[in-house]
Write a protein that holds these residues in place. Structure first.
Motif, PDB file in Angstrom:
ATOM      1  N   TYR A 142       0.811  -1.218   0.000  1.00 60.74           N
ATOM      2  CA  TYR A 142       0.000   0.000   0.000  1.00 60.74           C
ATOM      3  C   TYR A 142       0.847   1.271   0.000  1.00 60.74           C
ATOM      4  O   TYR A 142       0.471   2.263  -0.623  1.00 60.74           O
ATOM      5  CB  TYR A 142      -0.928  -0.005   1.223  1.00 60.74           C
ATOM      6  N   LEU A 143       1.964   1.246   0.734  1.00 62.72           N
ATOM      7  CA  LEU A 143       2.880   2.380   0.791  1.00 62.72           C
ATOM      8  C   LEU A 143       4.266   1.852   0.440  1.00 62.72           C
ATOM      9  O   LEU A 143       4.994   1.348   1.305  1.00 62.72           O
ATOM     10  CB  LEU A 143       2.871   3.010   2.189  1.00 62.72           C
ATOM     11  N   PRO A 144       4.670   1.933  -0.826  1.00 60.59           N
ATOM     12  CA  PRO A 144       5.895   1.262  -1.292  1.00 60.59           C
ATOM     13  C   PRO A 144       7.174   2.041  -0.957  1.00 60.59           C
ATOM     14  O   PRO A 144       7.856   2.569  -1.836  1.00 60.59           O
ATOM     15  CB  PRO A 144       5.671   1.151  -2.799  1.00 60.59           C
ATOM     16  N   PHE A 145       7.491   2.088   0.327  1.00 49.64           N
ATOM     17  CA  PHE A 145       8.713   2.721   0.808  1.00 49.64           C
ATOM     18  C   PHE A 145       9.531   1.685   1.572  1.00 49.64           C
ATOM     19  O   PHE A 145       8.970   0.813   2.251  1.00 49.64           O
ATOM     20  CB  PHE A 145       8.387   3.915   1.713  1.00 49.64           C
ATOM     21  N   THR A 146      10.842   1.789   1.482  1.00 50.13           N
ATOM     22  CA  THR A 146      11.743   0.830   2.125  1.00 50.13           C
ATOM     23  C   THR A 146      12.406   1.498   3.320  1.00 50.13           C
ATOM     24  O   THR A 146      13.117   2.498   3.174  1.00 50.13           O
ATOM     25  CB  THR A 146      12.811   0.338   1.133  1.00 50.13           C
ATOM     26  N   PHE A 147      12.186   0.933   4.502  1.00 55.13           N
ATOM     27  CA  PHE A 147      12.708   1.544   5.716  1.00 55.13           C
ATOM     28  C   PHE A 147      12.702   0.525   6.851  1.00 55.13           C
ATOM     29  O   PHE A 147      12.094  -0.549   6.749  1.00 55.13           O
ATOM     30  CB  PHE A 147      11.886   2.777   6.112  1.00 55.13           C
ATOM     31  N   THR A 148      13.383   0.880   7.927  1.00 55.54           N
ATOM     32  CA  THR A 148      13.413   0.037   9.122  1.00 55.54           C
ATOM     33  C   THR A 148      13.090   0.880  10.351  1.00 55.54           C
ATOM     34  O   THR A 148      13.663   1.959  10.546  1.00 55.54           O
ATOM     35  CB  THR A 148      14.789  -0.624   9.309  1.00 55.54           C
ATOM     36  N   ILE A 149      12.145   0.390  11.138  1.00 51.99           N
ATOM     37  CA  ILE A 149      11.841   0.977  12.443  1.00 51.99           C
ATOM     38  C   ILE A 149      12.537   0.122  13.495  1.00 51.99           C
ATOM     39  O   ILE A 149      12.393  -1.101  13.495  1.00 51.99           O
ATOM     40  CB  ILE A 149      10.327   0.985  12.729  1.00 51.99           C
ATOM     41  N   THR A 150      13.269   0.753  14.380  1.00 51.51           N
ATOM     42  CA  THR A 150      13.924   0.044  15.481  1.00 51.51           C
ATOM     43  C   THR A 150      13.452   0.620  16.808  1.00 51.51           C
ATOM     44  O   THR A 150      13.409   1.840  16.985  1.00 51.51           O
ATOM     45  CB  THR A 150      15.455   0.156  15.391  1.00 51.51           C
ATOM     46  N   LEU A 151      13.060  -0.265  17.709  1.00 50.68           N
ATOM     47  CA  LEU A 151      12.676   0.128  19.063  1.00 50.68           C
ATOM     48  C   LEU A 151      13.671  -0.483  20.042  1.00 50.68           C
ATOM     49  O   LEU A 151      13.906  -1.694  20.027  1.00 50.68           O
ATOM     50  CB  LEU A 151      11.270  -0.378  19.400  1.00 50.68           C
ATOM     51  N   ARG A 152      14.222   0.369  20.885  1.00 48.16           N
ATOM     52  CA  ARG A 152      15.092  -0.107  21.961  1.00 48.16           C
ATOM     53  C   ARG A 152      14.449   0.281  23.288  1.00 48.16           C
ATOM     54  O   ARG A 152      14.289   1.476  23.586  1.00 48.16           O
ATOM     55  CB  ARG A 152      16.490   0.502  21.871  1.00 48.16           C
TER      56      ARG A 152
END
Length: 333
Positions: A142-152
């Motif tokens: 649906y939203l063709p973006f490449t990324f990474t979310i990181t939670l620490r």
């Protein structure tokens, strides 16, 4: 293993979980369901701070994880008719709130997160989880973006710290819109009742919402009770709330404080100043829990014309750039 600090894998009501302990503090995360940190406790004071899914609520938690713990919303809240306008292209999100014909709450609060590592030492107990979005991910369709979310997440003597990182790994500027649907118990102390609690919030104006829970572009005059919530404090269940406020940091801090007047202790939720809005939802004045939700963008922001993008939190992240924000929950006497 020291009793003072620890991190370990152990079941939580039948779900795979990571447990963190440091001094009196304890936290539990469920990577397999949205990377949700479902528990934050003070075991000495016997405080259960987040709304946790009990053993009998696990199936309900699987169905509606957004009303327990600290769910991650990306992109957050509602989008009219499922439309999402960004840099000249309008994307179509699925309609998952059919009664209002909206898309609601995004894609990452229900899917599994990857555990990058966890550990404990004399300074902290910590857990790192990530969500990588690329071709093949449910959101990418649906939203063709490449990324990474990181939670620490980390526990120390200063409470629970949440460090959020978003890295744009694609070739286009991506929308950087996120919120946390944080569910706080009130009461959080065993011997207190809902009447013993007083809420303050660093908010400013209330945005008017229409019958579809979408902003009209207007502001509403704050009620006397809302003015108290902004200043000296008021019970979080003074009326049923599903309200959208602009944030107004005080002394450089964007903060919710919830005071137990019987125990004379205060829960502080220092959310970070990147969040330009607060949603406050108290489940129909349930007298059990409420959600002070730090949110970067105004509801439906991508579809709004003629408003300052910075004001409404409609911000982007350029290719190769990294966004970071830190929040903290702690108890003070």
């Amino acid at each position: 293993m020291s009793e003072h600090y620890a991190s370990f894998e152990q079941s939580y009501h039948g779900l795979d979980a990571i447990w963190l302990r440091y001094g009196a503090y304890e936290a539990v995360a469920i990577p397999g369901i949205g990377g949700n940190l479902v528990a934050f406790r003070d075991t000495e004071k016997k405080l259960t701070i987040l709304r946790e899914p009990g053993e009998s609520e696990i199936e309900q938690f699987r169905k509606t994880p957004a009303v327990y713990g600290i769910p991650v919303l990306f992109p957050p809240n509602r989008y009219e008719d499922g439309k999402f306008a960004w840099k000249g292209t309008t994307y179509q999100l699925p309609i998952n709130e059919p009664e209002n014909n909206n898309h609601l709450h995004g894609f990452v609060h229900e899917v599994p997160w990857t555990v990058e590592g966890h550990g404990a030492n004399a300074l902290e107990s910590y857990l790192v989880m990530s969500q990588h979005v690329s071709e093949g991910h449910p959101m990418y369709h649906y939203l063709p973006f490449t990324f990474t979310i990181t939670l620490r997440y980390s526990l120390c003597a200063d409470g629970l710290q949440q460090q959020l990182t978003i890295r744009n790994e694609g070739k286009e500027e991506m929308p950087n819109l996120i919120a946390f649907h944080t569910a706080i118990n009130a009461p959080f102390a065993e011997e207190s009742t809902a009447d013993d609690y007083s809420l303050t919030l660093t908010m400013d104006k209330r945005r008017e919402l229409n019958e579809r829970s979408l902003p009209t572009g207007k502001f509403q005059t704050l009620t006397h009770e809302e003015e108290l919530m902004k200043s000296t404090g008021i019970n979080p269940y003074f009326e049923a709330m599903d309200n959208h406020y602009t944030a107004q940091p005080v002394n450089g801090r964007n903060v919710m404080e919830l005071t137990d007047t019987k125990q004379n202790i205060t829960l502080v939720y220092d959310a970070g100043t990147s969040y330009k809005h607060w949603m406050v939802w108290n489940c129909g004045a349930s007298r059990q829990f409420f959600c002070p939700e730090p949110q970067m963008n105004m509801i439906n922001a991508p579809n709004v014309q003629g408003m300052d993008p910075e004001e409404i939190g409609l911000v982007g992240l350029a290719p190769g750039d990294i966004f970071e924000e830190t929040s903290r929950l702690y108890i003070k006497s």
